[in-house]
Design a protein around this motif. Structure first.
Motif, short mmCIF file in Angstrom:
data_model
loop_
_atom_site.label_atom_id
_atom_site.label_comp_id
_atom_site.label_asym_id
_atom_site.label_seq_id
_atom_site.Cartn_x
_atom_site.Cartn_y
_atom_site.Cartn_z
N LYS A 124 -9.66 13.54 28.86
CA LYS A 124 -9.02 13.07 30.30
C LYS A 124 -7.72 12.21 30.49
O LYS A 124 -6.46 13.27 29.76
CB LYS A 124 -9.74 11.54 30.35
CG LYS A 124 -11.15 11.68 30.16
CD LYS A 124 -11.70 10.12 30.08
CE LYS A 124 -13.29 9.86 28.90
NZ LYS A 124 -13.20 8.62 28.52
N GLN A 150 2.31 -0.75 4.29
CA GLN A 150 2.26 -2.24 4.54
C GLN A 150 2.07 -3.09 3.14
O GLN A 150 1.46 -2.42 2.43
CB GLN A 150 0.94 -2.06 5.62
CG GLN A 150 0.01 -1.55 5.20
CD GLN A 150 -0.70 -1.71 5.61
OE1 GLN A 150 -2.15 -1.01 6.81
NE2 GLN A 150 -2.35 -2.93 5.77
N LYS A 159 0.91 -1.04 -0.06
CA LYS A 159 -0.10 -0.30 0.52
C LYS A 159 0.52 0.52 -0.02
O LYS A 159 1.30 1.56 0.91
CB LYS A 159 -0.71 -0.20 1.14
CG LYS A 159 -1.88 1.57 0.75
CD LYS A 159 -2.59 1.02 2.43
CE LYS A 159 -3.26 2.37 2.72
NZ LYS A 159 -4.51 1.73 3.89
N PHE A 177 0.78 1.42 19.95
CA PHE A 177 0.19 0.29 20.47
C PHE A 177 1.88 -0.44 19.61
O PHE A 177 2.19 -0.93 19.14
CB PHE A 177 -0.90 0.33 19.83
CG PHE A 177 -0.48 -1.41 20.17
CD1 PHE A 177 -1.92 -1.75 21.73
CD2 PHE A 177 -0.44 -2.87 20.05
CE1 PHE A 177 -1.96 -2.97 22.21
CE2 PHE A 177 -0.97 -4.30 20.07
CZ PHE A 177 -1.67 -4.04 21.29
N ARG A 234 -8.21 13.00 24.82
CA ARG A 234 -9.84 13.22 24.79
C ARG A 234 -10.28 13.82 25.89
O ARG A 234 -11.64 13.77 26.17
CB ARG A 234 -10.25 11.84 23.78
CG ARG A 234 -9.76 11.38 22.60
CD ARG A 234 -10.20 10.25 22.69
NE ARG A 234 -10.09 8.85 22.90
CZ ARG A 234 -9.59 8.15 22.65
NH1 ARG A 234 -8.43 8.79 21.48
NH2 ARG A 234 -8.95 7.18 22.74
N ARG A 270 -0.56 9.45 21.47
CA ARG A 270 0.40 9.34 20.20
C ARG A 270 1.03 10.28 20.27
O ARG A 270 0.72 11.23 21.56
CB ARG A 270 -0.48 9.82 18.97
CG ARG A 270 -1.36 8.14 18.91
CD ARG A 270 -2.51 7.40 17.82
NE ARG A 270 -2.86 6.54 17.83
CZ ARG A 270 -2.46 5.31 17.10
NH1 ARG A 270 -1.47 5.40 16.68
NH2 ARG A 270 -2.89 4.27 17.57
N ARG A 277 -5.45 1.37 27.83
CA ARG A 277 -4.96 0.32 27.19
C ARG A 277 -4.72 0.89 26.40
O ARG A 277 -4.51 0.86 24.70
CB ARG A 277 -5.95 -0.84 26.98
CG ARG A 277 -6.77 -1.96 27.81
CD ARG A 277 -7.45 -2.80 27.89
NE ARG A 277 -6.92 -3.62 26.65
CZ ARG A 277 -7.39 -4.96 26.39
NH1 ARG A 277 -7.71 -5.36 27.66
NH2 ARG A 277 -7.04 -5.53 25.20
N ALA A 278 -5.32 2.56 26.73
CA ALA A 278 -5.58 4.36 24.66
C ALA A 278 -4.03 3.95 24.35
O ALA A 278 -2.93 4.94 25.53
CB ALA A 278 -6.14 4.16 25.35
N PRO A 279 -3.35 3.63 23.19
CA PRO A 279 -2.50 4.11 22.76
C PRO A 279 -2.58 5.72 22.78
O PRO A 279 -3.36 6.50 22.99
CB PRO A 279 -2.87 4.17 21.06
CG PRO A 279 -3.09 2.61 21.02
CD PRO A 279 -4.14 2.54 21.97
N GLY A 305 -0.38 -6.54 7.39
CA GLY A 305 -1.15 -5.57 7.97
C GLY A 305 -0.17 -5.96 8.54
O GLY A 305 1.68 -6.15 8.85
N VAL A 306 0.50 -4.55 9.48
CA VAL A 306 1.31 -3.73 10.32
C VAL A 306 1.56 -4.70 11.93
O VAL A 306 2.98 -5.34 11.48
CB VAL A 306 0.63 -2.26 11.00
CG1 VAL A 306 1.82 -1.83 12.09
CG2 VAL A 306 0.75 -1.37 9.86
N MET A 307 0.41 -5.34 12.08
CA MET A 307 0.23 -6.08 13.28
C MET A 307 1.45 -7.52 13.11
O MET A 307 2.35 -7.51 13.70
CB MET A 307 -0.58 -6.76 14.03
CG MET A 307 -0.20 -6.95 15.34
SD MET A 307 -0.41 -6.28 16.31
CE MET A 307 -2.32 -5.98 16.34
N LYS A 308 1.08 -7.69 11.73
CA LYS A 308 1.92 -9.32 11.36
C LYS A 308 2.82 -9.06 11.03
O LYS A 308 3.91 -9.72 11.43
CB LYS A 308 0.58 -10.16 10.59
CG LYS A 308 -0.42 -10.91 11.18
CD LYS A 308 -0.47 -11.54 9.73
CE LYS A 308 -2.49 -12.62 10.16
NZ LYS A 308 -3.24 -11.95 9.60
#
Lengths: 375, 119
Positions: free
Chosen positions: A357, A31, A19, A326, A355, A303, A299-301, A35-38
């Motif tokens: 918080k 990628q 891509k 992540f 956001r 950035r 768990r929130a990334p 995909g990025v994770m794999k």
């Protein structure tokens, strides 16, 4: 929109489902279908092949010999270039008069000249800077007829040794030039993933063939820029233009390890580079802020650009996240950013505002995953 | 099933509107690693940002497709965000909404229209 440049592997990327996205003026694969994770996990578990031909490859030569050349480069980088042994490579930085960082780079001693690899986005500016500042006996030549591949991961050695058996003799940061079927390959045992691996400069016309041979091997898959970024983030490696830039000194950027003692106060070749006053003072007295690793507790990334605060309710921002996301190997959000020195101890709890918080973040070592270099 | 231009799917189940994102959207996002859901009982207005989805690549929002009340959220996605990639139109629903008039769903795209929309 300006025309994007293509690396010698452009058609190969497209044929393999890459891509393509604009990156530093090049049309590059972010990628592939996996995909990025794999792709990330593939590099950690076996081997990944990256096209990094967009990066600048530069030869520095001198009519006055190698020693004069290394000393000349030391006038614009704060590392020991003269102390770099033949066939070895070392991390370096170009600094500016304010002690900020113009770019980071790799410097290899080929035995008779220096070979540099610089960031794609900075290469024109780096070359202009070297031409303007290095003495007349030095010639700066951008190498534009070679591709640069990176083969990274625990199976990288096994895979590359099928094409170049002698790579098994190399150790981390060795930089060799070898004849492979009549063609000169420039191979260093290094990379940008925290894994063992190699960076391979080969003539552009054989790049697609070599890449195809490697990808045909069971251990090797193509990896895009997305996973390159998550891999380097997990390894705690800084990205120029994000984690370090002209406003951050190498001491603030936590890359002071790149400045050998011989270039520091009291060393035989102390100072003599742009911004030395500030950088040497920061090495002595400590910086006002430091790049650290950050582990979001939830768990929130988080950035780039996320502001950091000392507490859940204070109004004064103390720092900012410069890279984050992540970590597929650590299976958790990870980040790096700048905080004042008093918040840099491992385990210190600070807060990020996401956001609207305030969420707790723990200051941590930047090597979220320990490197596996073959030293 | 109906579809929005924001790549959400909507289906009616026990007089509630169940909302998720399409397979096309999940593929575009890449590997989902984090989902933040609205609180049950929240009243939302159309186009309000009510969920956050983060993939390894980027963060994006889900907008409320309609005015209404969030009556149930899918806690499975908080624990297993990758479900969004694995089963976008099944297990990976995001929330169920109560709306006043189910007939407003007629304004949204059919599956054939959505397929044409994404090209």
């Amino acid at each position: 929109m300006t025309d994007l440049k293509r690396t010698p592997l452009y058609d190969f990327h497209v044929a393999n489902g890459g891509k393509m996205v604009p990156f530093a003026g090049y049309d590059m694969p972010v990628q592939y279908p996996a995909g990025v994770m794999k792709e990330h996990l593939q590099t950690r578990s076996a081997a990944g092949l990256f096209d990094v031909s967009h990066m600048g490859q530069v030869a520095l030569t001198s009519t006055e010999g190698l020693e004069a050349l290394t000393l000349a480069l030391e006038t614009i980088v704060p590392v020991s270039v003269a102390g770099l042994k033949p066939l070895r490579q070392r991390y370096g930085i170009f600094t500016n008069e304010a002690g900020g960082i113009l770019d980071d780079l790799m410097i290899a001693n080929t035995g008779d000249h220096l070979f540099l690899v610089v960031n794609a986005a900075c290469k024109s500016q780096d070359i202009a800077h070297m031409k303007a500042t290095l003495p007349d006996h030095v010639t700066v030549t951008e190498i534009t007829d070679r591709a640069l591949l990176a083969l990274q991961g625990p199976a990288a050695e096994t895979a590359l040794a099928r094409l170049v058996p002698t790579v098994t003799d190399m150790r981390f940061m060795d930089s060799h030039r070898m004849d492979v079927n009549g063609v000169e390959w420039w191979i260093s045992r290094s990379g940008y993933t925290g894994e063992d691996g190699f960076e391979i400069s080969i003539p552009a016309q054989i790049a697609a063939d070599v890449a195809a041979k490697l990808v045909e091997m069971d251990e090797v898959e193509l990896i895009g820029l997305g996973a390159r970024d998550s891999l380097r983030l997990e390894a705690g490696l800084c990205l120029y233009g994000h984690d370090i830039d002209t406003t951050t000194s190498p001491v603030q950027g936590n890359i002071a390890w790149a400045i050998q003692g011989i270039r520091r106060t009291g060393g035989a070749r102390a100072g003599g580079f742009p911004g030395a006053d500030r950088i040497l003072a920061e090495l002595e007295n400590g910086p006002d802020k430091l790049r650290v690793g950050l582990l979001p507790q939830g768990r929130a990334p988080m950035r780039e650009g996320t502001p950091l605060f000392a507490s859940s309710d204070s109004n004064d921002q103390i720092g900012v996240i410069t890279s984050g996301g992540f970590g597929p190997t650590v299976q958790a959000p990870i980040a790096m950013g700048y905080v004042p020195t008093e918040y840099t101890t491992d385990g210190t709890e600070i807060f990020a505002e996401l956001r609207g918080k305030r969420l707790p973040v723990t200051v941590s070592s930047m090597a979220f995953r320990p490197s596996t270099y073959k030293r | 099933m109906k579809f929005t231009e924001e790549h959400e799917w909507l289906r009616v189940e026990d007089d509630l509107v169940v909302v998720g994102i399409t397979e096309h959207a999940a593929t575009q996002l890449g590997d989902v690693v984090f989902v933040e859901l609205p609180e049950e009982g929240t009243t939302v207005t159309k186009d309000e940002e009510i969920c956050v989805i983060e993939s390894v690549k980027a963060a994006s929002d889900i907008l409320a497709p309609l005015d209404g009340e969030i009556v149930e959220v899918n806690g499975l996605l908080v624990d297993e965000p990758s479900k969004v990639n694995e089963d976008a139109i099944g297990d990976a629903w995001f929330f169920k909404m109560k709306i006043d008039d189910l007939s407003v769903l007629d304004e949204f795209m059919s599956e054939a229209e959505y397929k044409a929309f994404i090209g």
